[in-house]
Write a protein that holds these residues in place. Structure first.
Motif, PDB file in Angstrom:
ATOM      1  N   HIS A  26       0.832  -1.204   0.000  1.00 62.66           N
ATOM      2  CA  HIS A  26       0.000   0.000   0.000  1.00 62.66           C
ATOM      3  C   HIS A  26       0.867   1.255   0.000  1.00 62.66           C
ATOM      4  CE1 HIS A  26      -3.497  -2.416   0.682  1.00 62.66           C
ATOM      5  NE2 HIS A  26      -3.038  -2.882   1.810  1.00 62.66           N
ATOM      6  N   HIS A  37      -0.768   7.977   4.448  1.00 65.39           N
ATOM      7  CA  HIS A  37      -2.078   8.607   4.689  1.00 65.39           C
ATOM      8  C   HIS A  37      -2.107   9.225   6.081  1.00 65.39           C
ATOM      9  CE1 HIS A  37      -4.452   7.183   1.197  1.00 65.39           C
ATOM     10  NE2 HIS A  37      -3.370   6.446   1.089  1.00 65.39           N
ATOM     11  N   ASN A  60     -19.689   1.349   3.556  1.00 64.80           N
ATOM     12  CA  ASN A  60     -18.455   1.344   2.769  1.00 64.80           C
ATOM     13  C   ASN A  60     -17.404   2.215   3.446  1.00 64.80           C
ATOM     14  OD1 ASN A  60     -20.439   1.276  -0.110  1.00 64.80           O
ATOM     15  ND2 ASN A  60     -18.996  -0.304   0.435  1.00 64.80           N
ATOM     16  N   ALA A  71     -15.977   1.776   6.251  1.00 63.46           N
ATOM     17  CA  ALA A  71     -16.061   1.857   7.715  1.00 63.46           C
ATOM     18  C   ALA A  71     -14.811   1.264   8.375  1.00 63.46           C
ATOM     19  CB  ALA A  71     -17.305   1.123   8.200  1.00 63.46           C
ATOM     20  N   GLY A  72     -14.110   0.372   7.668  1.00 65.56           N
ATOM     21  CA  GLY A  72     -12.885  -0.206   8.220  1.00 65.56           C
ATOM     22  C   GLY A  72     -12.963  -1.713   8.443  1.00 65.56           C
ATOM     23  N   LYS A  73     -13.973  -2.369   7.893  1.00 66.43           N
ATOM     24  CA  LYS A  73     -14.180  -3.801   8.139  1.00 66.43           C
ATOM     25  C   LYS A  73     -13.013  -4.634   7.575  1.00 66.43           C
ATOM     26  CE  LYS A  73     -18.109  -3.733   5.861  1.00 66.43           C
ATOM     27  NZ  LYS A  73     -18.167  -2.321   5.426  1.00 66.43           N
ATOM     28  N   THR A 130     -10.062  -3.652   6.725  1.00 67.21           N
ATOM     29  CA  THR A 130      -8.805  -3.316   7.385  1.00 67.21           C
ATOM     30  C   THR A 130      -8.694  -4.110   8.683  1.00 67.21           C
ATOM     31  OG1 THR A 130      -9.003  -1.104   6.459  1.00 67.21           O
ATOM     32  CG2 THR A 130      -7.409  -1.380   8.232  1.00 67.21           C
ATOM     33  N   GLU A 174     -17.097 -10.567   3.071  1.00 69.73           N
ATOM     34  CA  GLU A 174     -17.995 -10.323   1.940  1.00 69.73           C
ATOM     35  C   GLU A 174     -17.725 -11.252   0.771  1.00 69.73           C
ATOM     36  OE1 GLU A 174     -19.263  -6.337   0.931  1.00 69.73           O
ATOM     37  OE2 GLU A 174     -17.743  -5.663   2.350  1.00 69.73           O
ATOM     38  N   HIS A 222     -22.443  -6.284   4.244  1.00 66.91           N
ATOM     39  CA  HIS A 222     -23.205  -5.025   4.235  1.00 66.91           C
ATOM     40  C   HIS A 222     -24.650  -5.294   4.595  1.00 66.91           C
ATOM     41  CE1 HIS A 222     -20.320  -2.304   2.547  1.00 66.91           C
ATOM     42  NE2 HIS A 222     -19.989  -3.211   1.657  1.00 66.91           N
TER      43      HIS A 222
HETATM   44  N1  LIG Z   1      -4.812   0.553   0.432  1.00 67.17           N
HETATM   45  C1  LIG Z   1      -5.328   1.600   1.048  1.00 67.17           C
HETATM   46  N2  LIG Z   1      -4.646   2.756   1.119  1.00 67.17           N
HETATM   47  C2  LIG Z   1      -5.166   3.810   1.751  1.00 67.17           C
HETATM   48  N3  LIG Z   1      -6.368   3.831   2.339  1.00 67.17           N
HETATM   49  C3  LIG Z   1      -7.091   2.711   2.292  1.00 67.17           C
HETATM   50  C4  LIG Z   1      -6.619   1.531   1.653  1.00 67.17           C
HETATM   51  N4  LIG Z   1      -7.565   0.581   1.778  1.00 67.17           N
HETATM   52  C5  LIG Z   1      -8.575   1.136   2.469  1.00 67.17           C
HETATM   53  N5  LIG Z   1      -8.292   2.413   2.777  1.00 67.17           N
HETATM   54  C6  LIG Z   1      -9.122   3.338   3.536  1.00 67.17           C
HETATM   55  O1  LIG Z   1      -9.362   2.807   4.816  1.00 67.17           O
HETATM   56  C7  LIG Z   1     -10.693   3.007   5.191  1.00 67.17           C
HETATM   57  C8  LIG Z   1     -11.343   1.666   5.549  1.00 67.17           C
HETATM   58  O2  LIG Z   1     -11.382   0.875   4.365  1.00 67.17           O
HETATM   59  P1  LIG Z   1     -11.859  -0.641   4.406  1.00 67.17           P
HETATM   60  O3  LIG Z   1     -11.602  -1.233   3.077  1.00 67.17           O
HETATM   61  O4  LIG Z   1     -11.287  -1.310   5.594  1.00 67.17           O
HETATM   62  O5  LIG Z   1     -13.424  -0.423   4.635  1.00 67.17           O
HETATM   63  P2  LIG Z   1     -14.600  -1.483   4.494  1.00 67.17           P
HETATM   64  O6  LIG Z   1     -15.491  -1.239   5.643  1.00 67.17           O
HETATM   65  O7  LIG Z   1     -14.067  -2.863   4.340  1.00 67.17           O
HETATM   66  O8  LIG Z   1     -15.276  -0.983   3.169  1.00 67.17           O
HETATM   67  P3  LIG Z   1     -16.106  -1.823   2.079  1.00 67.17           P
HETATM   68  O9  LIG Z   1     -17.374  -2.217   2.729  1.00 67.17           O
HETATM   69  O10 LIG Z   1     -16.297  -0.848   1.008  1.00 67.17           O
HETATM   70  O11 LIG Z   1     -15.277  -2.999   1.674  1.00 67.17           O
HETATM   71  C9  LIG Z   1     -11.384   3.731   4.045  1.00 67.17           C
HETATM   72  O12 LIG Z   1     -11.406   5.095   4.360  1.00 67.17           O
HETATM   73  C10 LIG Z   1     -10.487   3.470   2.873  1.00 67.17           C
HETATM   74  O13 LIG Z   1     -10.490   4.578   2.013  1.00 67.17           O
END
Ligand SMILES: Nc1ncnc2c1ncn2[C@@H]1O[C@H](COP(=O)(O)OP(=O)(O)OP(=O)(O)O)[C@@H](O)[C@H]1O
Length: 599
Positions: free
Chosen positions: A118, A359, A383, A385-387, A389, A516, A552
């Motif tokens: 990343h 970031h 979307n 939310a950070g799941k 991550t 998911e 979701h």
């Molecule tokens: N590779 C990356 N580099 C920088 N920021 C990232 C990266 N991946 C995710 N993010 C940011 O981290 C935050 C959480 O993203 P994440 O993918 O964990 O969310 P999510 O809940 O899994 O979303 P979704 O339901 O869309 O899959 C978001 O603000 C996203 O923009």
């Protein structure tokens, strides 16, 4: 970068290239040196010609015959040596190239975590390395060319000094050309760096615009023109530094030629005047004349050598950077502990935070959770939310930037990441479409059981993918992917079910993540699948597997023991489905909103 560091890096790069070449094909590496011998022989040509001319001027037929014989013999022997060396050099080139390709792939995949993937700086370096992959393969070739070139330079200057010491002035006139070398190399380095990011962007846009996956959206949203515009802008930003470099290179080259030929003309006029006066012999004047062209080549050769060595050192330097960076990342992941066979208590996340490289805003902040052994937890949230991550942090793909994650009281940071990963199972939204036989595509979810038909059939059953098996012509032996002989293609949902089945291959994982994996399935099927996971998790509670469901769709998670609601990287609510509904908070609002959509 200091001069010492530069020299150290260069010597490291040279050692790397030579040792790799010698290790990969020792005999060819040795034969390559034959070419240098051929080049040195070739250098003597003007000497024989000068003898010949001097013999002719003095009517000495014996000297003429000797000079002609030596001339012909050296051509034959020199060419044979060059031919031998060149063949060896080209053979070597391919083998060394493959060796470096394999090592780059090995290095990038050997890091247990994915944080570095990343990091824009890491990706830029990787992009330049991919573009220049060939030049690592050409490294020994370049090195030998440089060695040959250097042998030529020393020989020509020595011959020129023998003809007349004033010819050394002509050699000195080539110095500005040599000095221009490092300057041009520096400009080239800057141009490469400036073009790396737009190059990556152009490649990405081209892929979006031409791949079947993006084709539908490009047409529906009328993106062709904006895409073309952005592609043109990215391509322009990519080649602009290269064009600027070419212009500056041309200007420098012309200036260098003017200086050289000015001095060479003056020295030759001086020699001719002395030859007329009888102070310079015919042989010396002939030799001097024959050597002017070669002396002009000397500065060019030296410049090329500096340029090539700098480019080679930069490319090898990037490879060495990758080696160092990989070692650094791996050293930072020094965990050697083993994960428990069966978790007694479970996972505890204590004020966990994560910030993606480069970031400012954290993707996760202050996440504190207890995920008990044998429990089923659902992560929900909108979307971003950070799941995912959070799932990547629990899987050990990412390392928390703050806080800790522990299993049965042991910090994950102290556990060998490869050992930890070997105890995980799961299916993800970005699953791979593995174009193997259907059985193999599922079986590799547990490498040890990849050929165990019973285990594969069980996984297909638990992943609700039996229908995929019955729909293909040769059962588990069916080749997937239409580009292969007798290969069949599957729908998005079918590929997804195989990925889920793959995630079911490991029998007693510590953590089973389903991030998911059902996005391409309809809500009812997803609901049914999640119910099945929950039942399976409950029936096997003694294995202690912690099941994490990410979705979701709020309606599908009601059966989980615990629902964790994430919002903007924070846990905003947690509890059972019933508790959260009764609380009437964020979860309840979102649940009601989705439920209305289905009514
Ligand atoms: N590779 C990356 N580099 C920088 N920021 C990232 C990266 N991946 C995710 N993010 C940011 O981290 C935050 C959480 O993203 P994440 O993918 O964990 O969310 P999510 O809940 O899994 O979303 P979704 O339901 O869309 O899959 C978001 O603000 C996203 O923009």
């Amino acid at each position: 970068m200091g001069v010492l560091t530069g020299v150290r890096n260069l010597s490291r790069a040279l050692r790397l290239l030579v040792s790799t070449s010698v290790r990969v094909a020792p005999w060819q590496a040795l034969l390559c040196l034959g070419e240098t011998g051929g080049v040195i022989l070739g250098l003597l040509q003007p000497l024989y010609l000068a003898w010949f001319v001097a013999g002719a001027a003095g009517h000495d037929t014996q000297q003429m015959a000797l000079a002609a014989g030596a001339f012909v013999a050296q051509i034959g022997l020199g060419r044979a040596l060059v031919w031998l060396g060149m063949n060896a050099r080209f053979g070597q080139l391919e083998r060394v190239g493959y060796e470096f390709d394999a090592r780059i792939a090995e290095l990038t995949s050997s890091v247990p975590t994915i944080d570095h993937l990343h990091d824009p700086h890491y990706l830029d370096q990787l992009q330049i390395m991919r573009e220049e992959r060939g030049s690592l393969g050409l490294a020994l070739n370049t090195l030998l060319n440089n060695l040959n070139g250097l042998a030529g330079v020393v020989g020509v200057v020595a011959l020129a000094a023998t003809a007349d010491p004033r010819m050394l002035l002509v050699a000195v006139a080539g110095v500005p050309g040599v000095l221009a070398g490092p300057l041009l190399a520096r400009w080239q380095g800057r141009a490469e760096a400036a073009g790396a990011e737009p190059g990556r962007l152009a490649a990405h846009l081209l892929q979006v615009g031409t791949s079947p996956a993006g084709g539908g959206e490009v047409r529906v949203f009328g993106l062709a023109d904006p895409l073309r515009g952005r592609l043109a802008a990215a391509a322009h930003a990519w080649w602009k530094p290269k064009v600027g470099l070419a212009v500056r290179e041309s200007v420098v080259n012309v200036a260098v030629q003017v200086i050289f030929f000015g001095v060479a003309g003056a020295v030759l006029a001086w020699l001719v005047r002395d030859a007329v006066a009888g102070a310079v012999t015919v042989a010396a004047l002939t030799l001097a004349l024959l050597l002017i062209g070669r002396l002009q080549g000397v500065s060019g050769t030296l410049r090329d050598i500096i340029h090539n060595v700098a480019a080679m050192s930069r490319t090898a330097g990037r490879f060495l950077w990758l080696v160092d960076e990989t070692a650094r990342i791996r050293a930072a992941q020094h965990g050697t502990g083993t994960p428990p066979d069966v978790p007694a208590h479970g996972l505890v996340l204590d004020r966990v935070g994560y910030r993606y490289p480069g970031h400012d805003t954290p993707a996760l902040e202050e996440v504190s959770l207890v995920l008990p052994a044998g429990g089923v937890v659902a992560l929900v949230g909108e979307n971003g939310a950070g799941k995912s991550t959070l799932v990547n942090l629990i899987s050990g793909m990412l390392r928390p930037t703050t806080g800790t994650i522990g299993i049965d009281g042991h910090d994950l940071a102290g556990i060998d990441p490869v050992a930890w990963r070997s105890r995980l199972a799961g299916a993800f939204q970005d699953h791979a479409r593995l174009e193997f036989t259907l059985g193999r595509s599922v079986g590799i979810g547990d490498l040890a059981k990849r050929d165990d038909e019973a285990a594969i059939r069980r996984a297909l059953h638990e992943g609700a993918a039996e229908a995929v098996l019955t729909s293909v012509p040769h059962g588990l032996q069916t080749q997937l992917g239409v580009t292969w002989p007798d290969g069949v293609d599957l729908s998005g949902g079918q590929w997804q079910r195989l990925a889920i089945a793959r995630g079911m291959m490991r029998l007693m994982p510590l953590v089973r993540v389903l991030d998911e994996p059902t996005a391409a399935l309809d809500a009812a099927t997803e609901h049914e699948l999640f119910d099945q996971y929950t039942r399976a998790a409950r029936s096997g509670r003694d294995t202690g597997t912690i099941t994490i469901l990410v979705t979701h769709r709020f309606s599908t998670v009601a059966a989980a023991d615990q629902v964790v609601v994430l919002d903007h990287g924070r846990v905003v609510e947690q509890g059972t489905h019933a508790e959260l509904i009764n609380r009437g908070g964020h979860y309840s609002d979102l649940y009601e909103l989705q439920a209305r959509g289905y009514r």
